[in-house]
Design a protein around this motif. Structure first.
Motif, PDB file in Angstrom:
ATOM      1  N   GLY A   1       0.820  -1.210   0.000  1.00 19.59           N
ATOM      2  CA  GLY A   1       0.000   0.000   0.000  1.00 19.59           C
ATOM      3  C   GLY A   1       0.846   1.249   0.000  1.00 19.59           C
TER       4      GLY A   1
ATOM      5  N   ASN B   1       2.456   1.719  -3.436  1.00 24.26           N
ATOM      6  CA  ASN B   1       1.496   2.321  -4.361  1.00 24.26           C
ATOM      7  C   ASN B   1       1.313   3.813  -4.089  1.00 24.26           C
ATOM      8  OD1 ASN B   1       1.003  -0.077  -5.711  1.00 24.26           O
ATOM      9  ND2 ASN B   1      -0.725  -0.639  -4.405  1.00 24.26           N
TER      10      ASN B   1
ATOM     11  N   ASP C   1       2.046   6.801  -6.611  1.00 26.91           N
ATOM     12  CA  ASP C   1       1.033   7.825  -6.910  1.00 26.91           C
ATOM     13  C   ASP C   1       1.579   9.226  -6.637  1.00 26.91           C
ATOM     14  OD1 ASP C   1      -0.650   5.790  -7.549  1.00 26.91           O
ATOM     15  OD2 ASP C   1      -1.944   5.986  -5.790  1.00 26.91           O
TER      16      ASP C   1
ATOM     17  N   GLU D   1      -8.962   7.210   3.393  1.00 24.96           N
ATOM     18  CA  GLU D   1      -8.347   5.881   3.298  1.00 24.96           C
ATOM     19  C   GLU D   1      -8.272   5.218   4.666  1.00 24.96           C
ATOM     20  OE1 GLU D   1      -5.177   5.544  -0.201  1.00 24.96           O
ATOM     21  OE2 GLU D   1      -4.747   7.246   1.112  1.00 24.96           O
TER      22      GLU D   1
ATOM     23  N   TYR E   1     -11.281   6.429  -7.017  1.00 24.69           N
ATOM     24  CA  TYR E   1     -10.901   5.467  -5.970  1.00 24.69           C
ATOM     25  C   TYR E   1     -12.066   4.564  -5.589  1.00 24.69           C
ATOM     26  CZ  TYR E   1      -7.891   4.027  -2.060  1.00 24.69           C
ATOM     27  OH  TYR E   1      -7.101   3.322  -1.208  1.00 24.69           O
TER      28      TYR E   1
ATOM     29  N   THR F   1       1.142  -4.198  -7.329  1.00 22.34           N
ATOM     30  CA  THR F   1       2.098  -3.088  -7.382  1.00 22.34           C
ATOM     31  C   THR F   1       2.504  -2.773  -8.810  1.00 22.34           C
ATOM     32  OG1 THR F   1       2.950  -3.728  -5.194  1.00 22.34           O
ATOM     33  CG2 THR F   1       4.326  -2.275  -6.535  1.00 22.34           C
TER      34      THR F   1
ATOM     35  N   ASN G   1      -0.394  -1.176 -10.769  1.00 21.41           N
ATOM     36  CA  ASN G   1      -0.688   0.189 -10.319  1.00 21.41           C
ATOM     37  C   ASN G   1       0.284   1.186 -10.942  1.00 21.41           C
ATOM     38  OD1 ASN G   1      -2.074   2.118  -8.430  1.00 21.41           O
ATOM     39  ND2 ASN G   1       0.008   2.293  -7.644  1.00 21.41           N
TER      40      ASN G   1
ATOM     41  N   ASP H   1      -0.804   3.931 -13.604  1.00 19.09           N
ATOM     42  CA  ASP H   1      -0.517   5.327 -13.247  1.00 19.09           C
ATOM     43  C   ASP H   1       0.076   6.066 -14.445  1.00 19.09           C
ATOM     44  OD1 ASP H   1      -1.446   5.489 -10.679  1.00 19.09           O
ATOM     45  OD2 ASP H   1       0.490   5.139  -9.706  1.00 19.09           O
TER      46      ASP H   1
ATOM     47  N   THR I   1      -5.249   2.780  -9.199  1.00 23.30           N
ATOM     48  CA  THR I   1      -5.248   2.032  -7.939  1.00 23.30           C
ATOM     49  C   THR I   1      -6.425   1.065  -7.880  1.00 23.30           C
ATOM     50  OG1 THR I   1      -4.170   3.872  -6.782  1.00 23.30           O
ATOM     51  CG2 THR I   1      -5.345   2.265  -5.432  1.00 23.30           C
ATOM     52  N   SER I   2      -7.592   1.503  -8.338  1.00 20.44           N
ATOM     53  CA  SER I   2      -8.781   0.657  -8.317  1.00 20.44           C
ATOM     54  C   SER I   2      -8.614  -0.571  -9.209  1.00 20.44           C
ATOM     55  CB  SER I   2     -10.013   1.459  -8.760  1.00 20.44           C
ATOM     56  OG  SER I   2     -10.297   2.499  -7.847  1.00 20.44           O
TER      57      SER I   2
ATOM     58  N   SER J   1      -5.847  -1.982 -10.126  1.00 22.84           N
ATOM     59  CA  SER J   1      -4.853  -2.885  -9.522  1.00 22.84           C
ATOM     60  C   SER J   1      -5.455  -3.662  -8.361  1.00 22.84           C
ATOM     61  CB  SER J   1      -3.626  -2.093  -9.063  1.00 22.84           C
ATOM     62  OG  SER J   1      -3.925  -1.249  -7.961  1.00 22.84           O
ATOM     63  N   ASN J   2      -6.400  -3.061  -7.642  1.00 20.06           N
ATOM     64  CA  ASN J   2      -7.076  -3.780  -6.552  1.00 20.06           C
ATOM     65  C   ASN J   2      -7.892  -4.957  -7.082  1.00 20.06           C
ATOM     66  OD1 ASN J   2      -6.097  -2.183  -4.457  1.00 20.06           O
ATOM     67  ND2 ASN J   2      -7.813  -0.752  -4.546  1.00 20.06           N
TER      68      ASN J   2
END
Length: 596
Positions: free
Chosen positions: A30, A33, A37, A60, A141, A175, A178, A182, A200-201, A203-204
């Motif tokens: 986290g 990332n 970012d 967050e 997000y 990772t 992301n 990016d 990020t979303s 990659s989640n």
């Protein structure tokens, strides 16, 4: 040659350091990332974009708090159930965890999509430009909240199934994707802060896909079964996990207050410095924070097993080996504070660079104290000392830093916040020892009293011997040691002999067959404990590949009736023979007693 005593518990060390890297990487990913970012935002969008990400950090923390209460409670309950060998209850709690996680994720996704404007104002976006930027980031997000929460839960449960490679692969995918998205969304598609959050979303979602596969197998110990959801455990899961969530909620409030103090007395310079620090902080403390998670998990298992010796061994590992690493991290942070600040602030002559470097330098002394705080929180959460852990959460997350910052910042500016951060961590680290003194009624005179073990296990600890063996010669010596131990505690000669034979056969089988694969530094932990008149409890724990001798003996009895007579002899002599693979460890327990 002498066999190793419990202070040399190699299997416990192996277990601890097998679990720790996964927890560290989960936490660090986290931060990695966030650093990516922040670096992309600062270089390709603008310096103010770093501050926007910093403002969103309070939101967050709310997401993390929801995940923390679920994984904190279910990890303790599942760990205790596993320690007791209750797999049905473990599956029920796991299924409950996922059901509540999905419902919470749906609610948060809708709330962040619809109410982005009000929440942006709440997070401190005071100007229309800043508010629009923050709303854009928040909506991007929101798309990844559900997979983020689910992956957080599954990553922790993967360790109970010994799927360590799967965890590493998932974090690498998250990772890498992301960073890739990016650059694609921001530099090529020019999607700005929305694209940064959307990366990020995405990659989640990819992370979740990688992690969920082992849980879809029918033979999985942990698989979602709607019919087995243990709804009755909801209250216990929430109250047990609440302290961890309370800390994160307090941190969210702390960020809101500190950001406003910095904007009022240090301007954008202080806010940008704190934003850069927040992006890197988790990476700096991922080892102590991961240690707290492992301590919580293992302590809950050892409580279920009524294994006070392993709890003491866990304390020694944390405050020797892990503490040395944390001190080294602090030294390196002090030496390279300027280089770390330069990742976000390219102009090394600017005031914001100086302020950021100063913050990193001061924080270098905090790393060992963070380990103490993390151990305290994880350990007492496993002990179900809810009131104390709640107190620690509020004090650590809010009071210890906000109160001195409110006093110092008007006079010292950003430096007042930095000093308050150090002061708060040091004060929080003192709460654990003070609590032990309060519970004991005096200054603890032993490690067991410091850990409150006489209260955790109110009955006097049964006479026992704990041994570690690494080869056949030590197996033979362990067998003799167990025989001698039984004889010295008025156990009949036949029961003492049977106990020694059980250890020699089962441990010898592990050395002959289990030690052949993998690394050469494998070992076996053995415990022999008096549990009643003429009654011996034996436990053999090893870190080899999973092997269930009970199932194997049942399977081979018909196919090869004269094969491996030794294992069958042990199963015939011992009572209450149980096997389970616990957190990647083979755990075999047996009871041998006099025939009277």
């Amino acid at each position: 040659m002498s066999i190793g005593k419990r202070k040399n518990n190699k299997v416990l060390q192996t277990l601890f350091f097998r679990l720790l890297p996964v927890q560290v990487l989960i936490i660090a990913s986290g931060s990695i990332n966030a650093i990516a970012d922040g670096a992309v935002a600062g270089r390709f969008i603008g310096a103010d974009a770093v501050g926007v990400i910093g403002l969103f950090s309070s939101m967050e923390r709310i997401f993390e708090a929801v995940g923390a209460v679920l994984i904190g409670g279910s990890a303790v309950l599942c760990g205790t159930s596993l320690g007791q060998g209750d797999h049905s209850r473990t599956r029920g709690i796991f299924s409950l965890n996922l059901a509540i996680t999905v419902l919470a994720g749906i609610f948060l996704t809708i709330a962040n999509s619809i109410a982005a404007g009000p929440s942006a104002a709440l997070m401190g976006a005071g100007t229309p430009v800043l508010k629009r930027a923050l709303m854009s980031y928040e909506r991007g997000y929101a798309f990844g909240i559900i997979p983020m929460l689910l992956a957080q839960q599954l990553a922790a449960f993967l360790q109970m199934q010994s799927c360590f490679k799967r965890s590493y692969a998932g974090m690498a995918v998250m990772t890498g994707s992301n960073i890739l998205f990016d650059l694609l969304f921001v530099t090529k598609l020019h999607m700005g802060l929305f694209g940064l959050a959307l990366a990020t979303s995405v990659s989640n979602w990819l992370y979740l896909i990688v992690l969920i596969i082992p849980f879809l197998k029918k033979d999985s110990l942990l698989s979602f079964r709607f019919s087995e959801i243990l709804w009755s455990a909801f209250g216990e899961m929430m109250t047990t996990g609440f302290p961890g969530a309370l800390l994160v909620f307090c941190l969210a409030i702390r960020y809101l207050i500190i950001n406003r103090l910095l904007l009022a007395y240090a301007g954008n310079t202080g806010l940008s410095a704190m934003s850069a620090f927040n992006m890197v902080t988790i990476l700096l403390i991922c080892i102590p924070m991961g240690t707290g998670s492992v301590v919580r998990m293992l302590t809950s298992v050892f409580i279920g097993e009524e294994d006070a010796a392993s709890i003491r061994g866990l304390f020694r590992i944390v405050f020797t080996r892990v503490m040395a690493v944390c001190i080294l991290i602090g030294i390196l942070l002090l030496l390279f504070a300027g280089d770390l600040a330069g990742i976000f602030i390219t102009d090394r002559t600017s005031e914001v660079f100086y302020v950021t470097r100063r913050l990193f330098s001061l924080y270098s002394v905090c790393i060992p104290f963070v380990l103490i705080c993390s151990f305290t929180s994880g350990y007492f959460q496993a002990l179900r000392r809810k009131a104390f852990v709640n107190l620690v959460s509020v004090f650590d997350g809010l009071v210890s830093m906000v109160v001195p910052a409110a006093i110092l910042t008007p006079f010292l500016g950003a430096e007042g916040v930095w000093i308050s951060l150090v002061l708060g961590i040091v004060l929080t680290a003192s709460l654990g020892p003070l609590y032990s003194v309060k519970c004991c009624g005096h200054i603890p005179s032993s490690l067991s009293e410091c850990l409150l073990l006489p209260q955790v296990f109110p009955e006097p600890e049964k006479p026992h011997v704990a041994l570690t063996v690494r080869n056949m010669e030590e197996v033979s010596e362990a067998s003799r040691e167990v025989h001698s131990f039984c004889s010295s505690h008025e156990i009949s000669g036949m029961t003492a002999l049977f106990s020694a034979l059980c250890i020699e056969e089962m441990a010898g089988n592990i050395v002959r067959h289990g030690f052949r694969s993998g690394r050469s530094s494998r070992s076996i932990d053995i415990i022999a404990r008096i549990v009643g008149k003429g009654k011996i409890f034996l436990r053999v724990r090893d870190d080899c590949i999973p092997f269930n001798p009970i199932q194997w003996a049942q399977h081979m009895s018909d196919a090869e009736p004269f094969s491996h007579i030794g294992i069958r002899m042990v199963l015939g002599m011992a009572r209450d023979v149980e096997y389970q693979n616990l957190l990647g460890m083979n755990v075999l327990t047996m009871v041998v007693e006099d025939e009277r």
